[in-house]
Design a protein around this motif. Sequence first.
Motif, mmCIF file in Angstrom:
data_model
loop_
_atom_site.group_PDB
_atom_site.id
_atom_site.type_symbol
_atom_site.label_atom_id
_atom_site.label_comp_id
_atom_site.label_asym_id
_atom_site.label_seq_id
_atom_site.Cartn_x
_atom_site.Cartn_y
_atom_site.Cartn_z
ATOM 1 N N VAL A 226 16.960 13.907 -50.846
ATOM 2 C CA VAL A 226 16.706 12.559 -51.610
ATOM 3 C C VAL A 226 15.751 12.463 -52.728
ATOM 4 O O VAL A 226 16.956 11.607 -53.616
ATOM 5 C CB VAL A 226 15.722 11.793 -49.983
ATOM 6 N N ALA A 227 15.512 13.965 -53.099
ATOM 7 C CA ALA A 227 14.376 14.423 -54.550
ATOM 8 C C ALA A 227 15.874 14.041 -55.074
ATOM 9 O O ALA A 227 15.356 13.778 -56.362
ATOM 10 C CB ALA A 227 13.522 15.204 -53.930
ATOM 11 N N GLY A 228 16.797 14.960 -55.015
ATOM 12 C CA GLY A 228 17.851 15.066 -55.828
ATOM 13 C C GLY A 228 18.459 14.356 -56.456
ATOM 14 O O GLY A 228 18.951 14.244 -57.230
ATOM 15 N N ILE A 229 18.540 13.762 -55.709
ATOM 16 C CA ILE A 229 19.587 11.940 -55.659
ATOM 17 C C ILE A 229 18.925 11.230 -56.859
ATOM 18 O O ILE A 229 19.456 10.342 -57.340
ATOM 19 C CB ILE A 229 20.278 11.355 -54.582
ATOM 20 N N SER A 230 17.763 10.792 -56.426
ATOM 21 C CA SER A 230 16.829 9.778 -57.056
ATOM 22 C C SER A 230 16.454 10.676 -58.220
ATOM 23 O O SER A 230 16.066 9.818 -59.394
ATOM 24 C CB SER A 230 15.564 9.422 -56.027
ATOM 25 N N ASN A 231 16.349 11.795 -58.325
ATOM 26 C CA ASN A 231 16.303 12.086 -59.893
ATOM 27 C C ASN A 231 17.954 12.105 -61.144
ATOM 28 O O ASN A 231 16.865 11.641 -62.014
ATOM 29 C CB ASN A 231 16.120 13.906 -60.089
ATOM 30 N N ILE A 232 18.774 11.694 -60.097
ATOM 31 C CA ILE A 232 19.451 10.801 -61.239
ATOM 32 C C ILE A 232 19.675 9.429 -61.905
ATOM 33 O O ILE A 232 19.444 9.223 -63.332
ATOM 34 C CB ILE A 232 20.879 10.262 -60.815
ATOM 35 N N ILE A 233 18.187 8.460 -61.530
ATOM 36 C CA ILE A 233 17.551 6.844 -61.642
ATOM 37 C C ILE A 233 16.580 8.343 -62.692
ATOM 38 O O ILE A 233 15.194 8.550 -62.805
ATOM 39 C CB ILE A 233 16.475 6.796 -61.258
ATOM 40 N N PRO A 234 16.873 7.688 -64.128
ATOM 41 C CA PRO A 234 15.928 7.433 -65.508
ATOM 42 C C PRO A 234 14.463 7.483 -64.915
ATOM 43 O O PRO A 234 14.085 5.947 -64.546
ATOM 44 C CB PRO A 234 16.196 7.358 -66.742
ATOM 45 N N ILE A 239 9.732 8.997 -58.441
ATOM 46 C CA ILE A 239 8.705 7.811 -58.029
ATOM 47 C C ILE A 239 9.556 7.868 -56.381
ATOM 48 O O ILE A 239 8.290 8.139 -54.987
ATOM 49 C CB ILE A 239 8.810 6.698 -58.261
ATOM 50 N N ILE A 240 10.337 7.716 -56.314
ATOM 51 C CA ILE A 240 11.211 6.966 -55.462
ATOM 52 C C ILE A 240 11.325 8.270 -54.452
ATOM 53 O O ILE A 240 11.556 8.134 -53.221
ATOM 54 C CB ILE A 240 12.720 7.073 -55.871
ATOM 55 N N GLY A 241 11.896 9.805 -55.057
ATOM 56 C CA GLY A 241 12.235 10.993 -53.842
ATOM 57 C C GLY A 241 10.974 11.250 -53.818
ATOM 58 O O GLY A 241 10.755 11.810 -52.860
ATOM 59 N N ALA A 242 9.694 10.839 -54.621
ATOM 60 C CA ALA A 242 8.582 11.214 -53.923
ATOM 61 C C ALA A 242 7.926 10.699 -52.792
ATOM 62 O O ALA A 242 7.083 10.893 -51.446
ATOM 63 C CB ALA A 242 7.311 10.779 -55.139
ATOM 64 N N ILE A 243 8.351 9.389 -52.821
ATOM 65 C CA ILE A 243 8.235 8.711 -51.382
ATOM 66 C C ILE A 243 7.897 8.934 -50.083
ATOM 67 O O ILE A 243 7.443 9.053 -48.886
ATOM 68 C CB ILE A 243 8.194 7.428 -51.097
ATOM 69 N N PRO A 244 9.203 9.294 -49.207
ATOM 70 C CA PRO A 244 9.310 10.099 -48.504
ATOM 71 C C PRO A 244 8.440 10.273 -48.450
ATOM 72 O O PRO A 244 8.273 11.238 -46.765
ATOM 73 C CB PRO A 244 11.369 10.114 -48.197
#
Length: 334
Positions: A226-234, A239-244
């Motif tokens: 999730v952290a890797g995929i969400s890292n695509i979003i600038p 933040i998205i990757g940190a939530i779970p």
Amino acid sequence: MVIILYIIYRIREPLISVLFPFFIALFITYLLNPLVTYIENKGIPRVISIFIIYFALILIIAAISVYIIPLFTTEINNLIEIIPQYTKAAQEILLDFKEKYKNTGLPKGVQEVIDQNINALEGILLNILETILNSIIKLFTGFFSFILAPVLAFYLLKDLETIKQKAVKIIPAAYRKSIIRLLVEVDKTLGKYIRGQLIVSSLVALMTTLGLLFLKIDYAIIIGAVAGISNIIPYFGPIIGAIPAIAIASLKSPASVLWVIIILIVVQQIESGIISPKVMGDSIGLHPVIVILTLIFGGKVFGFWGIILIMPVVAVIKAVITFMINNITGVDKE
């Protein structure tokens, strides 16, 4: 034109579902074409070059699958089973907080405002958990797309030069040189962005997973993915990757939350300070405000995939505009 855009907007969800395998195939083609061309330039026929790369990828995926896929599958099954427990635990934490602040003697009006905000937070948490579960299910239901995409990519790679030649012939002769130069610039920009993001996101996923495994946090592989995929979003991606990660760690112990936050901060510092500058550079070169507004637009119109795909589209648009301006001002004229 406006009517066409309106129709696309109205049918955007089924359109994305139908075109998804094609988008994945284009991504694979874009990623592998330099390798295919490199092997082909060594005197090996293009079709054989493609088979060599596919065979190498199959071996790599098979080797990874032996160790990663069973763990990943187990984690997903456990997560699906335990999500209701996490939901219940989150509700209990919020209810406990309610009971504590009600005994503090706060005015009734203030307590009502806090109640409203806690209820809103509870709704957000439930939506996040539901979204995670639905995304996992959609990933597996869309497995056919991931099977079809490499087949489409094979034919695109095999006939790429023929496709290019036919596309060039369609262009009017008067504009052919300029448009070819434009396409070369778009290719450079898009290629740099896509390959760079893939490398950076893979490294973020790997570092996050290893850090969480070291801390013995549950579902480290899923959280790392999730952290890797969400890292695509600038900007919003970390933040998205940190939530779970934080949500799962909070149900283990407060100390785990602290260590998870430290790991995530270290990973992001390495990514932003070392990896991205070397791999990506200033690949798009847009002001942060424009990037944020673009992400909001992409998410509002096309949902999750809009957020993921909007920046490559913007990179192409920027390359086109820059090329046009340079030609008008005479900067890029031969």
